[in-house]
Design an enzyme around this catalytic site. Structure first.
Site, short mmCIF file in Angstrom:
data_model
loop_
_atom_site.label_atom_id
_atom_site.label_comp_id
_atom_site.label_asym_id
_atom_site.label_seq_id
_atom_site.Cartn_x
_atom_site.Cartn_y
_atom_site.Cartn_z
N SER A 24 -8.61 -0.08 -1.70
CA SER A 24 -7.52 -1.00 -1.99
C SER A 24 -7.46 -2.14 -0.98
O SER A 24 -7.29 -3.31 -1.35
CB SER A 24 -6.18 -0.24 -1.99
N ARG A 48 -0.67 -4.34 4.43
CA ARG A 48 0.02 -3.08 4.13
C ARG A 48 1.18 -3.32 3.17
O ARG A 48 1.44 -2.52 2.26
CB ARG A 48 0.52 -2.44 5.42
N HIS A 51 -0.21 -3.88 -0.26
CA HIS A 51 -0.65 -2.59 -0.78
C HIS A 51 0.53 -1.79 -1.33
O HIS A 51 0.42 -1.09 -2.34
CB HIS A 51 -1.34 -1.80 0.34
#
Length: 234
Positions: A24, A48, A51
């Site tokens: 990812s 992050r 994500h």
């Protein structure tokens, strides 16, 4: 023709959870090659957050003060108190990640008073949100602490007042309240106060994003700790 369930593709080409996360991040990096001018450490936080949401457009709204990462890392290393504006954040923060930076972290180092009975009583008596009285109750933990907002712009406004009028200086403010009333004003005011912050401009935000941001800073802090230990002379 009988349709084949897609899960069989995964079963033939197995990937662990860590493999999926790594892939990812590779996809996110490939779709944002310019990284919008973020530093390497800042991008770790933004990536992050992307994500967490699956939203590549989020990067355009993330803002850091120049000292946000360094101040946040230092605060985590010394085990600074953490105040969360919601129990969702308090529950979502990983003690394992925090202890990876400082083993002294316990659940008691993460405070949230929004569901406390006395806070609810003050709010009902005065016709104001509980989040206002919750952050007032945490005043002793805010100076030098990490303050995390994913829900309550009124609590952020009250923190801003304490910074302006009472000299409170948090080590890091993660400012990601979400909504339509007082949200933009609370973030803009914070950005003018000279304290370390990470924020999402505009109405966007939410507790999962705030948690993701602090987890990413934990990752950076853990890396710094390992580098420091590697440089020690025994």
């Amino acid at each position: 023709m009988t349709q084949s369930a897609f899960i069989h593709h995964l079963l033939k080409n197995p990937m662990t959870g860590l493999d999926i996360e790594a892939r990812s991040f590779e996809i996110i990096d490939s779709e944002a090659p310019e990284r919008r001018g973020f530093s390497v450490d800042q991008w770790e936080v933004v990536r992050r957050m992307i994500h967490t949401t699956g939203d590549m457009a989020l990067a355009a709204s993330v803002r850091f003060s120049a000292d946000a990462i360094s101040s946040g890392i230092a605060a985590l290393q010394r085990g600074a108190a953490i105040y969360a504006d919601s129990n969702m954040i308090r529950s979502g923060l990983s003690l394992a990640r925090l202890r990876g930076v400082n083993p002294d972290y316990t659940a008691n180092r993460i405070a949230c008073h929004v569901a406390d009975a006395d806070v609810a009583e003050f709010a009902a008596q005065n016709g104001l949100p509980r989040s206002l009285y919750a952050i007032r109750k945490a005043k002793a933990q805010l100076d030098g602490g990490i303050v995390v907002f994913g829900n309550a712009p009124v609590a952020l406004l009250e923190l801003n007042r304490m910074i302006l009028e009472e000299g409170i200086r948090p080590s890091l403010v993660i400012a990601m309240p979400v909504g339509f009333v007082h949200v933009i004003e609370s973030k803009e005011e914070l950005a003018s106060l000279g304290v370390p912050f990470v924020e999402i401009e505009g109405r966007r935000g939410g507790s999962p994003l705030a948690v993701a941001a602090l987890h990413a800073i934990c990752t950076l802090a853990t890396r710094v700790c390992k580098e420091q230990k590697g440089g020690e002379i025994h």
